[in-house]
Design an enzyme around this catalytic site. Structure first.
Site, PDB file in Angstrom:
ATOM      1  N   ALA A   1       0.826  -1.200   0.000  1.00  0.00           N
ATOM      2  CA  ALA A   1       0.000   0.000   0.000  1.00  0.00           C
ATOM      3  C   ALA A   1       0.864   1.255   0.000  1.00  0.00           C
ATOM      4  CB  ALA A   1      -0.932  -0.018   1.210  1.00  0.00           C
TER       5      ALA A   1
ATOM      6  N   GLY B   1      -1.605 -16.709  -1.362  1.00  0.00           N
ATOM      7  CA  GLY B   1      -2.764 -17.102  -2.163  1.00  0.00           C
ATOM      8  C   GLY B   1      -2.960 -16.318  -3.436  1.00  0.00           C
ATOM      9  N   GLY B   2      -3.214 -15.021  -3.330  1.00  0.00           N
ATOM     10  CA  GLY B   2      -3.435 -14.255  -4.538  1.00  0.00           C
ATOM     11  C   GLY B   2      -4.284 -13.043  -4.284  1.00  0.00           C
TER      12      GLY B   2
ATOM     13  N   GLU C   1      -5.907 -22.812   3.045  1.00  0.00           N
ATOM     14  CA  GLU C   1      -7.240 -23.378   3.011  1.00  0.00           C
ATOM     15  C   GLU C   1      -7.306 -24.558   2.041  1.00  0.00           C
ATOM     16  OE1 GLU C   1      -9.664 -19.979   3.540  1.00  0.00           O
ATOM     17  OE2 GLU C   1     -11.306 -20.868   2.423  1.00  0.00           O
TER      18      GLU C   1
ATOM     19  N   PHE D   1     -11.216 -19.011  -4.500  1.00  0.00           N
ATOM     20  CA  PHE D   1     -11.070 -18.628  -3.096  1.00  0.00           C
ATOM     21  C   PHE D   1     -12.448 -18.623  -2.446  1.00  0.00           C
ATOM     22  CE2 PHE D   1      -7.261 -16.307  -1.129  1.00  0.00           C
ATOM     23  CZ  PHE D   1      -6.371 -17.217  -1.637  1.00  0.00           C
TER      24      PHE D   1
ATOM     25  N   GLN E   1     -10.223 -11.049  12.036  1.00  0.00           N
ATOM     26  CA  GLN E   1     -10.431 -12.335  11.364  1.00  0.00           C
ATOM     27  C   GLN E   1      -9.509 -13.418  11.915  1.00  0.00           C
ATOM     28  OE1 GLN E   1      -9.362 -12.992   7.025  1.00  0.00           O
ATOM     29  NE2 GLN E   1     -11.563 -13.320   6.927  1.00  0.00           N
TER      30      GLN E   1
ATOM     31  N   GLU F   1      -3.925  -2.320   5.080  1.00  0.00           N
ATOM     32  CA  GLU F   1      -4.580  -3.014   6.189  1.00  0.00           C
ATOM     33  C   GLU F   1      -4.776  -2.119   7.410  1.00  0.00           C
ATOM     34  OE1 GLU F   1      -2.952  -6.878   6.991  1.00  0.00           O
ATOM     35  OE2 GLU F   1      -4.116  -7.123   8.821  1.00  0.00           O
TER      36      GLU F   1
ATOM     37  N   HIS G   1      -8.074 -17.367  11.206  1.00  0.00           N
ATOM     38  CA  HIS G   1      -7.941 -18.402  10.181  1.00  0.00           C
ATOM     39  C   HIS G   1      -7.915 -19.760  10.865  1.00  0.00           C
ATOM     40  CE1 HIS G   1      -6.481 -20.611   6.744  1.00  0.00           C
ATOM     41  NE2 HIS G   1      -6.668 -19.544   5.992  1.00  0.00           N
TER      42      HIS G   1
ATOM     43  N   LEU H   1       0.668 -19.869   8.677  1.00  0.00           N
ATOM     44  CA  LEU H   1      -0.574 -20.261   8.030  1.00  0.00           C
ATOM     45  C   LEU H   1      -0.345 -21.458   7.110  1.00  0.00           C
ATOM     46  CD1 LEU H   1      -3.442 -18.910   7.573  1.00  0.00           C
ATOM     47  CD2 LEU H   1      -2.481 -18.151   5.435  1.00  0.00           C
TER      48      LEU H   1
ATOM     49  N   ARG I   1     -14.433 -19.655   6.611  1.00  0.00           N
ATOM     50  CA  ARG I   1     -13.369 -19.468   7.594  1.00  0.00           C
ATOM     51  C   ARG I   1     -13.874 -19.211   9.005  1.00  0.00           C
ATOM     52  NH1 ARG I   1      -8.725 -15.564   4.949  1.00  0.00           N
ATOM     53  NH2 ARG I   1      -8.126 -17.062   3.360  1.00  0.00           N
TER      54      ARG I   1
ATOM     55  N   HIS J   1      -5.620 -13.497  12.137  1.00  0.00           N
ATOM     56  CA  HIS J   1      -5.085 -13.438  10.788  1.00  0.00           C
ATOM     57  C   HIS J   1      -5.145 -12.047  10.154  1.00  0.00           C
ATOM     58  CE1 HIS J   1      -3.910 -14.780   6.872  1.00  0.00           C
ATOM     59  NE2 HIS J   1      -5.060 -14.491   6.320  1.00  0.00           N
TER      60      HIS J   1
ATOM     61  N   ARG K   1     -13.399 -10.057   5.865  1.00  0.00           N
ATOM     62  CA  ARG K   1     -12.722  -9.838   4.604  1.00  0.00           C
ATOM     63  C   ARG K   1     -12.681 -11.141   3.827  1.00  0.00           C
ATOM     64  NH1 ARG K   1      -7.304 -11.297   2.817  1.00  0.00           N
ATOM     65  NH2 ARG K   1      -6.713 -12.200   4.792  1.00  0.00           N
TER      66      ARG K   1
END
Ligand code: FAD
Ligand code: HEM
Ligand code: HEM
Ligand code: SF4
Ligand code: F3S
Ligand code: FES
Lengths: 274, 241, 644
Positions: free
Chosen positions: C17, C50-51, C271, C142, C256, C395, C258, C268, C302, C370, C406
């Site tokens: 960011a 992940g992406g 998933e 996802f 959140q 974030e 996980h 982590l 989740r 998470h 999220r």
């Protein structure tokens, strides 16, 4: 929103052939090529050379015959000049990598000794990820430099000796003969030769291994498949041991410690015709 | 289990007056699945509140925690004590500037390297927000990714004797970056530019094939293959001129 | 006198960011300095695997995707807590951001035409990719999305995108000062003028003065102790804002969790493990998920899986270990080949970090903190409430794209999209603003910080930093975790108030100014304690369950009373914080059922029109600065009806 990419104006990316940077880059490539190829050339020469010297294993006649052949055809004279030149060219170009300062050399040695536990992917089963051992390739390089220096001295002496021989022949003398060689070796020069032999074979072996890794690793070759460190390393070790054994036996014959082991074989083949 | 570990840790704080480098010992009970990250944090919380070291992701992805563990440059966060003998020696990575104890300044070196190799895609094309993206072969994308995986931990540099002696040498990480960009069709740098950049004593010919980089790289990057690719490519460029 | 450094734009944080925003300003010719705790490429953005989501619609399973569908998924995912206009800006710009990153070098995985085998819900299925799309950016699946929309580069998406971004930073010649920690904002009369910064190399305290100041410092996960976040994510950025007393932190209780962080390192594991057929087992090696969720079993969303795991552990079915209670993840039946290829990263993590071989052994897992949905409250332009010249994104901000939950892949996308959109606004603001290099003010602020350090050094028989930090973490983990009960929350709030007081009496034993880890922690401690309190108290006050905020004593989502955003301020450091609430934003999609997660809803009292009419008035009263474009200008309303 688009990011401005014009920060790097045209001039900077446009070079001409003759630019300083280009010439410098070309020189660097040339130096690397020369040191590599002269090294490989010398290594190949040593194989041929070993073939010649080890002909003594089959008896003095063969040795003398080959020596005479080369000298007679002026091949020996040409070779010794060529080899001497290559020898020194290699020395000059290859040693550009050797740090000048003693402190720097010490640094490398220290690191070579202290870096441990290379994971050594290429010859290790996954028993544990970490195996502690000294990092062999760094240490090998240090010994490559040391052996190179030894070769420089010992090899020069040797070149001088055989050079005079050949020169004598050109002036009508005897040239290289088994008699002369055995005499020399037997009279104590064997010490020099054992040292030179080990240095040369070690230096050439490691050199070839490094050369292959530098230029070919990861390449797909016919027959061998993908060139890997594991394969090149194996080949290197095989060559190293092979030539050291032949060399030692040859030296033993030259020093008169043992009889030429293949003499009878040769005699069988040629049917006592010589 | 049940071992008592002895940590011999290099201690030196350059910001403290009259501090001199020394090695201090700490003892600690080994617990199940203990790794050096957890161990060092426990030491800091219980025995040496001023112990300096760097961790960020503690997951082997950010490259912060390179250090010499029993003589091997590697990532501390993914080293399990159960793989090590009872005595564990920790030293900071050589080559980089020491900030204190186990912490070294890798950031500056890598930024300078990025500047030297101009580590961005050189393109004359403006980005057009409305257009569909340029197509790319997935194989090429994967190949680029393979080299892009370097996490700039500096282990390859710490293990390379050459770079310690010739600090101008770009090192394995630098050469790998160049290899990554050379493979990228989006980078429009021509043969000659690559040639001038990397066919130098600080480029690929600075490397004398010590191979330690390849042995210690925690990401298992095929570094030697990248170097030999670059060498052959340079040769080809020169011969075609 | 402390050193003063001036610049046009000061960006605090060198994650995705911060860097993207810095580039936006630098390409306008502005002078930019980025500060970071660590070299930029070590920022936590690099850890995302992940992406990132963008509705490019190139892959076969993403066919027909568009920003409106992305918008719908996100609004629903947020449990209607998001600002729907912001979501629109985000969904609209995400494809552009992905392509831009492609242009500058990210090696996105691409579509390969023809059939290929994939695992969908544990079953092998063949899908056929469109030959026409060959070579375009592809996507993977996802949770919580209608289409396959997550763009990726193998399992190192954050890494490649951050590296590409940082290359651009180098290209633009942007100055980065790493190992520098902003510890206080310099502000005056509701205007931000820069920050007080402490060097983590030699401990020097300096003032950076700027036209506009940008906070992009990432999440605060480490306040929880056990977190998948990097250990530098200690909330020091949101603390900067809270310290001003006027800038509110929003929705701090929206945290959140996980389901599968591994024990003890809390790394982590994806998933995908459960997606491919992994099972959750308890201490008796019994598979418990089907008892709770007969329908979706291990593959519920989740928050639901995390909740069930916790519930089961509370029944005493957890496995005890020196590192606390956990459950097992069983992947053994997937076989060696599958684990070493498709789940290679998971295999590596288990082998390297905890020495567990998932081919033969269970993996110890537990739900782990998470992501932080809440943060510094900003308007549509990223401009902080009540503070001119202060921006926040990524974030650390509450732009409010995520509401109370999220979606995976949306936060990484948020960083670049916000960097692009908000970055533009920052540049615009900085171009017009003038630099106020008020030396007196700088001196005043730096002196306060120096005094604070002196106090920490001089405290006698004070509190131990690490002990106090662990106490905060354990309070949050025990009482403000996945399940929240009124009683537990009250206890946590009481204890935390006490801890906040105790932080004043912290004693730093190592009296060195330089890179002193103990001092650094001590300086962050007050912020951590205060934010922990905001999380706990926010959770206590919010008497409903929404998204990740789950109250056992109030299990329903209560739109009648709580379709609102929590705003917390701390005007007087010695007093208690102040909580207020504002509407979530102009509603387009009326509140409804998410379609997963269960739970009842209590309907909204007024009509949507009435609710919307109130938004502007209340938000302005809360200190929202007017965004540069009129609210709603980008929002063709009711487009979602076309795709429903
Ligand atoms: C394990 C994991 C996996 C994830 N995977 C995904 C995923 O697959 N998809 C997805 O969309 N999201 C994912 N996320 C979330 C996503 O990675 C983050 O939300 C996002 O990267 C945050 O980026 P950022 O730029 O806001 O902050 P960060 O990248 O955290 O950067 C923060 C920066 O601020 C600096 N900083 C902090 N405090 C200060 C200070 N006081 N002074 C100066 N500098 C400071 C730091 O040094 C750092 O440079 C994942 C998160 C985790 C934890
Ligand atoms: C004059 C004495 C010699 C010296 C000082 C010397 C020194 C060196 C050094 C320092 C290197 C390493 C260069 C590098 O890694 O780039 C090297 C490489 C090599 N040397 Fe020698 N050497 C000598 C003689 C020889 C001889 C007689 C042979 C052949 C038998 C030989 C074969 C090689 C080979 C094959 C290499 C590898 C080249 C490469 O890696 O590119 N050298 N030598
Ligand atoms: C054209 C050049 C050369 C000729 C004609 C030549 C010839 C000979 C001869 C005749 C011998 C037998 C011993 C003797 O007579 O002294 C010998 C042995 C030897 N030479 Fe050379 N030599 C040449 C170059 C070199 C070079 C360049 C090297 C390496 C640097 C070398 C290394 C050796 C070694 C190691 C032996 C001992 C062989 C053994 O162990 O059996 N020679 N050489
Ligand atoms: S090449 Fe490997 S060892 Fe070197 S910095 Fe990159 S990841 Fe680390
Ligand atoms: S260790 Fe160094 S010398 Fe070359 S092969 Fe690796 S860079
Ligand atoms: S802490 Fe990030 S790699 Fe070890």
């Amino acid at each position: 929103m688009p990011i401005n990419t014009e920060l790097y104006p045209e001039e900077e990316t446009h070079h001409n052939q003759a630019s300083d940077a280009y010439q410098k880059a070309k020189k660097a490539l040339r130096d690397e090529r020369i040191s590599g190829f002269t090294g490989v050339f010398l290594a190949l020469f040593m194989w041929g050379h070993m073939l010649f010297v080890s002909s003594i294993l089959t008896g003095e006649q063969t040795f003398n015959f080959i020596a005479d052949l080369f000298e007679h055809t002026w091949l020996a004279q040409i070779t010794i000049i060529l080899i001497t030149i290559v020898f020194f060219v290699h020395f000059v170009t290859a040693s550009r990598k050797i740090p000048r300062g003693l402190r720097d050399r010490k640094k490398i040695i220290k690191l070579g000794k202290s870096i441990k536990g290379s994971k050594n992917r290429w010859n290790q089963e996954i028993t544990s990820d970490i195996r502690l051992r000294n990092h062999s390739e760094t240490i090998l390089w240090i010994w490559q430099v040391r052996s190179g220096m030894a070769i420089l001295i010992l090899g020069s002496i040797h070149l001088f000796i055989v050079g005079t021989d050949i020169l004598q022949r050109s002036l009508g003398g005897a040239g290289i003969t088994a008699l002369e060689s055995t005499g020399r070796v037997g009279s104590g020069l064997w010490l020099l030769y054992v040292a030179l032999l080990i240095c040369v074979e070690f230096h050439a072996g490691v050199g070839l291994y490094r050369f292959a890794v530098k230029w070919w690793i990861g390449k797909q070759l016919p027959l061998v498949g993908k060139v890997t460190r594991r394969k090149t390393h194996l080949v290197e070790q095989f060559i190293l041991i092979f030539f050291i054994i032949i060399g030692i036996v040859t030296l033993a014959v030259l020093a008169g410690l043992i009889d030429p082991p293949l003499e009878s074989l040769m005699a069988d083949v040629l049917g006592n015709s010589i | 289990m049940g071992r008592t570990l002895t940590f011999k840790i290099f201690r030196y704080n350059p910001n403290k007056d009259n501090d001199s480098p020394q090695v201090e010992s700490y003892q600690m009970e080994e617990t199940q699945r203990l790794n050096v990250f957890t161990a060092l944090n426990t030491l800091r919380e219980t025995q040496a509140s001023d112990l300096m070291f760097d961790f960020v992701c503690r997951a082997g992805i950010c490259g912060s925690c390179g250090m010499m563990i029993n003589g091997r440059p590697t990532l501390a966060c993914r080293t399990l004590t159960s793989d090590l003998p009872e005595t564990i020696e920790l030293y900071p990575l050589p080559f980089f500037k020491l900030l204190g104890d186990l912490s070294v300044d890798t950031g500056i070196w890598f930024r300078e390297m990025a500047e030297k190799v101009e580590s961005w895609i050189h393109t004359q094309e403006e980005f057009d927000p409305q257009a569909t993206e340029e197509r790319m072969d997935n194989d090429i994308a994967n190949k680029i990714y393979e080299a892009e995986r370097c996490i700039e931990c500096g282990c390859c540099l710490a293990g390379c004797a050459t770079v310690q002696v010739y600090p101008d040498f770009l090192g394995a990480a630098g050469l790998n970056r160049i290899g990554r960009l050379m493979n990228d069709p989006r980078d429009q740098r021509g043969d000659q530019e690559w040639f001038e950049l990397v066919s130098t004593e600080s480029g690929v010919f600075g490397c004398i094939g010590m191979m330690a980089c390849d042995d210690v790289c925690p990401k298992d990057l095929p570094l030697l293959e990248v170097f030999s690719y670059i060498r052959r490519k340079l040769s080809k460029i020169e011969l075609s001129k | 006198m402390s050193k003063i450094i001036t610049t046009d734009v000061l960006v605090i944080g060198a994650g995705l960011a911060g860097e993207r925003a810095a580039i936006a300003s630098a390409s306008k010719g502005l002078n930019v300095i980025i500060l970071s705790l660590v070299p930029p490429r070590r920022s936590h953005s690099s850890a995302a695997q992940g992406g990132m989501q963008a509705s490019l619609g190139n892959s076969a399973k993403g066919k027909g995707d568009n920003p409106t569908i992305h918008w719908l998924d996100t609004v629903k995912g947020s449990d209607w807590g998001a600002d729907q206009e912001v979501v629109r800006i985000f969904a609209d710009n995400a494809p552009i951001a992905m392509r831009e990153m492609a242009h500058y070098g990210v090696p996105w995985n691409r579509v390969e035409g023809g059939p290929r085998d994939v695992y969908i819900k544990g079953k092998k299925t063949t899908i056929v990719e469109d030959d026409e799309k060959e070579g375009l950016i592809t996507a993977r699946d996802f949770g919580g999305t209608a289409k396959w929309r997550t763009c990726y580069t193998a399992d190192g998406t954050g890494h490649t995108v951050l590296y590409t971004m940082d290359n651009l930073v180098v290209q633009h010649g942007i100055t980065v000062h790493d190992r520098m920690e902003a510890i206080r904002l310099i502000h005056h009369d509701g205007k931000c003028l820069g920050a007080v910064v402490r060097s983590l190399r030699d401990g020097e305290i300096m003032a950076y003065m700027s036209k506009s100041t940008v906070i992009a410092t990432g999440g605060y996960g480490r306040i929880y102790g056990e977190s998948t976040n990097a250990i530098i994510n200690e909330g020091s950025g949101s603390w900067l804002a809270l310290q001003t007393g006027v800038v509110p932190l929003a929705n701090m209780e929206a945290v959140q969790f996980h389901p599968t962080g591994i024990v003890p390192t809390d790394i982590l594991v994806t998933e995908g493990c459960r997606g491919d057929g992994g099972l959750l087992l308890d201490v008796d090696e019994y598979r418990f998920m089907p008892d709770y969720e007969p329908e979706k079993q291990e593959l519920a969303s989740r928050d639901v899986v995390s909740r069930r795991m916790k519930e089961h552990m509370l029944k005493g079915k957890g496995v005890q270990s020196p590192y606390g209670e956990h459950l097992w993840l069983d992947l053994r039946h997937l076989g060696e080949e599958h684990l070493k290829t498709k789940l290679r990263e998971v295999y590596d993590i288990c082998m390297h970090f905890i020495g567990v071989n998932p081919i033969k052994e269970f993996i110890p897992v537990r739900p782990t903190q998470h992501y932080s949905m809440g943060g510094i409250r900003v308007n549509k332009d990223g401009h902080a409430y009540n503070m001119e010249g202060l921006f926040a994104l990524g974030e650390v901000s509450c732009w409010d794209l995520h509401g109370f939950n999220r979606l995976g892949g949306n936060s990484l996308a948020e960083t670049v999209v916000a960097g692009m959109v908000v970055g533009e606004k920052i540049a615009k603001y900085a171009s017009k603003a003038s630099l106020v290099a008020d030396v007196g003010l700088a001196e005043e602020f730096t002196k306060t910080e120096k005094d604070k350090i002196a106090r920490l050094f001089n405290n006698r028989n004070g509190e131990n930093v690490y002990k106090l930090r662990n106490e905060i973490a354990s309070l949050l983990t025990t009482h403000v975790h996945i399940f929240r009960f009124g009683e537990g929350l009250e206890k946590a709030v009481d204890c935390l108030k006490n801890i906040v007081k105790r932080t004043e009496n912290v004693q730093v034993k190592t009296k060195v100014l330089g890179m002193n880890p103990e001092l650094s922690s001590a300086l962050r401690l007050e912020g951590m304690a205060k934010q922990a309190l905001l999380i706990a108290e926010g959770a206590l006050r919010r008497t409903e369950s929404r998204g990740a905020h789950s109250r056992e004593d109030y299990p329903d989502r209560d739109d009648a009373n709580w379709l609102s955003r929590t705003l917390a301020r701390w005007p007087d450091p010695k007093e208690d914080p102040i909580f207020t609430y504002e509407p979530v934003g102009v509603l387009d999609l009326p509140p409804g059922d998410r379609g997963y997660g269960g739970g009842q809803q209590i309907s909204i009292k007024e009509t949507i029109e009435e609710y919307n009419a109130n938004v502007d008035i209340v938000q302005k009263a809360e200190g929202r600065l007017d965004p540069s474009e009129p609210t709603g200008s980008r929002l063709p309303k009711e487009r979602w009806k076309e795709v429903q």
